[in-house]
Motif scaffolding. Sequence first.
Motif, PDB file in Angstrom:
ATOM      1  N   ARG A 359       0.850  -1.397   0.048  1.00  0.00           N
ATOM      2  CA  ARG A 359      -0.071   0.002  -0.198  1.00  0.00           C
ATOM      3  C   ARG A 359       0.811   1.198  -0.007  1.00  0.00           C
ATOM      4  O   ARG A 359       2.118   1.374   0.301  1.00  0.00           O
ATOM      5  N   PHE A 360       0.322   2.436  -0.629  1.00  0.00           N
ATOM      6  CA  PHE A 360       0.935   3.556  -0.566  1.00  0.00           C
ATOM      7  C   PHE A 360       0.126   4.710  -0.067  1.00  0.00           C
ATOM      8  O   PHE A 360      -1.186   4.479  -0.370  1.00  0.00           O
ATOM      9  N   LEU A 361       0.758   5.361   0.867  1.00  0.00           N
ATOM     10  CA  LEU A 361      -0.214   6.551   1.667  1.00  0.00           C
ATOM     11  C   LEU A 361       0.631   7.788   1.339  1.00  0.00           C
ATOM     12  O   LEU A 361       1.732   7.779   1.425  1.00  0.00           O
ATOM     13  N   SER A 362      -0.169   8.674   1.024  1.00  0.00           N
ATOM     14  CA  SER A 362       0.121  10.176   0.770  1.00  0.00           C
ATOM     15  C   SER A 362      -0.744  11.209   1.367  1.00  0.00           C
ATOM     16  O   SER A 362      -1.906  10.822   1.470  1.00  0.00           O
ATOM     17  N   GLY A 363      -0.073  12.359   1.776  1.00  0.00           N
ATOM     18  CA  GLY A 363      -0.909  13.228   2.401  1.00  0.00           C
ATOM     19  C   GLY A 363      -0.114  14.645   2.166  1.00  0.00           C
ATOM     20  O   GLY A 363       1.024  15.130   2.240  1.00  0.00           O
ATOM     21  N   VAL A 364      -1.095  15.772   2.108  1.00  0.00           N
ATOM     22  CA  VAL A 364      -0.830  17.207   2.096  1.00  0.00           C
ATOM     23  C   VAL A 364      -1.655  17.876   3.240  1.00  0.00           C
ATOM     24  O   VAL A 364      -2.778  17.766   3.340  1.00  0.00           O
ATOM     25  N   ASN A 365      -0.951  18.602   3.956  1.00  0.00           N
ATOM     26  CA  ASN A 365      -1.471  19.108   5.071  1.00  0.00           C
ATOM     27  C   ASN A 365      -1.325  20.757   5.200  1.00  0.00           C
ATOM     28  O   ASN A 365      -0.026  21.283   4.866  1.00  0.00           O
ATOM     29  N   ILE A 366      -2.259  21.381   5.635  1.00  0.00           N
ATOM     30  CA  ILE A 366      -2.255  22.856   5.796  1.00  0.00           C
ATOM     31  C   ILE A 366      -2.591  23.291   7.044  1.00  0.00           C
ATOM     32  O   ILE A 366      -3.777  22.739   7.633  1.00  0.00           O
ATOM     33  N   ALA A 367      -1.973  24.169   7.866  1.00  0.00           N
ATOM     34  CA  ALA A 367      -2.518  24.632   9.232  1.00  0.00           C
ATOM     35  C   ALA A 367      -2.598  26.040   9.165  1.00  0.00           C
ATOM     36  O   ALA A 367      -1.862  26.941   8.488  1.00  0.00           O
ATOM     37  N   PHE A 368      -3.738  26.876   9.834  1.00  0.00           N
ATOM     38  CA  PHE A 368      -3.895  28.085  10.003  1.00  0.00           C
ATOM     39  C   PHE A 368      -4.217  28.703  11.076  1.00  0.00           C
ATOM     40  O   PHE A 368      -5.185  27.565  11.823  1.00  0.00           O
TER      41      PHE A 368
END
Length: 368
Positions: A359-368
Amino acid sequence: MKFYPLLLISIVAFISSKTYADHAALSLDNGAPGPINTMSAATSPKGESTLSVFSQFISNNEISISDLERYATDDQDVHSTAHLLSISFNGAYAINDKLLIGFSLPYIERANLIETAHHDEANHQHEEDSDGEEEDHHGDETEEELVVSQGDISGIGDASFFAQYRFLSNTDANMHATFIFGIKTPTGKTNQRSNENELFEAEHQPGTGSWDPLFGLAYSKSWGHLAMHTNILYSISTDGSQDTNIGDFFNYNLALTYRFAKKTSTSHHQHDKEISDHLHHDKIESIPSKYWDIILELNGDWRDKVTVGNQIENHTGGNIVYLNPGFRFGLGQSWSANLSFGIPIVENLNGIQSEPNFRFLSGVNIAF
């Protein structure tokens, strides 16, 4: 640190999408690295928000047509899938330094579902053949009837809502513990149809049609750039669409993480005992402007068997443990991206099922 609501949200997304792993994590607020799939116990400071997109791709060992035909003649209800893709859209808000709330909405895709024909269909075919059809024609129709190609399934999954409460924060020892609770709601699609315009079984639909409560615990401890995280999460499955219960779920994880970056102080008033305290953000060590994390995790998932009415589906449920190395690249407290590759090292699935290759897992995260 602003990233931590994403840990909770992604785990809940995993529960709602009925996959074996769909959750992500980021970094401790004291600058120590966080995991990707395991849940961290550090919560966000009051008033901070996060948004993320997280994806999981699981490649399966497909069951051959000849094997499916053999299972069909033995009246076994078996299915095969090529891969599963889930993409979750997540958000959260910290009400105060100990409590945050959030939501998750997944999109689910299952590819090339092939299954054995129902017992009554097979019997009907045998009755037709016994009435005098030619032998060659008999063989062709039996093959068609024993194995049915249903096609692909895709759609919006069940939305989940949750809360995380931090009940322990020992700043001297740099450790945290949190309690998690939430609910999966029946908002996903439950009416998807196959290539032959037949309704897919409830366990294969993007949504479950059920209200499923969940609860768990998470614990984290750090030693400078090195950190350890562990969590457990349990979901209680209730009856949903087509009188189907997809089975309770238990998730358990352990992670070690290390950060390649120098910490920088935000104030000359910094005290070592306050490194992990969300209430003293002007005195803690800040996240570096750029950093790389390396992560090694063990991610385990157990699911009970599916039940349809009073009938237990014997070729469902079981236990899987993945070994997951991964990494993360981040820019300060506002943005990060992660990637993880998982190999199953324990596969104890009930009956006959398509076993995962990787399995491949990927993510993009933004905080504000």
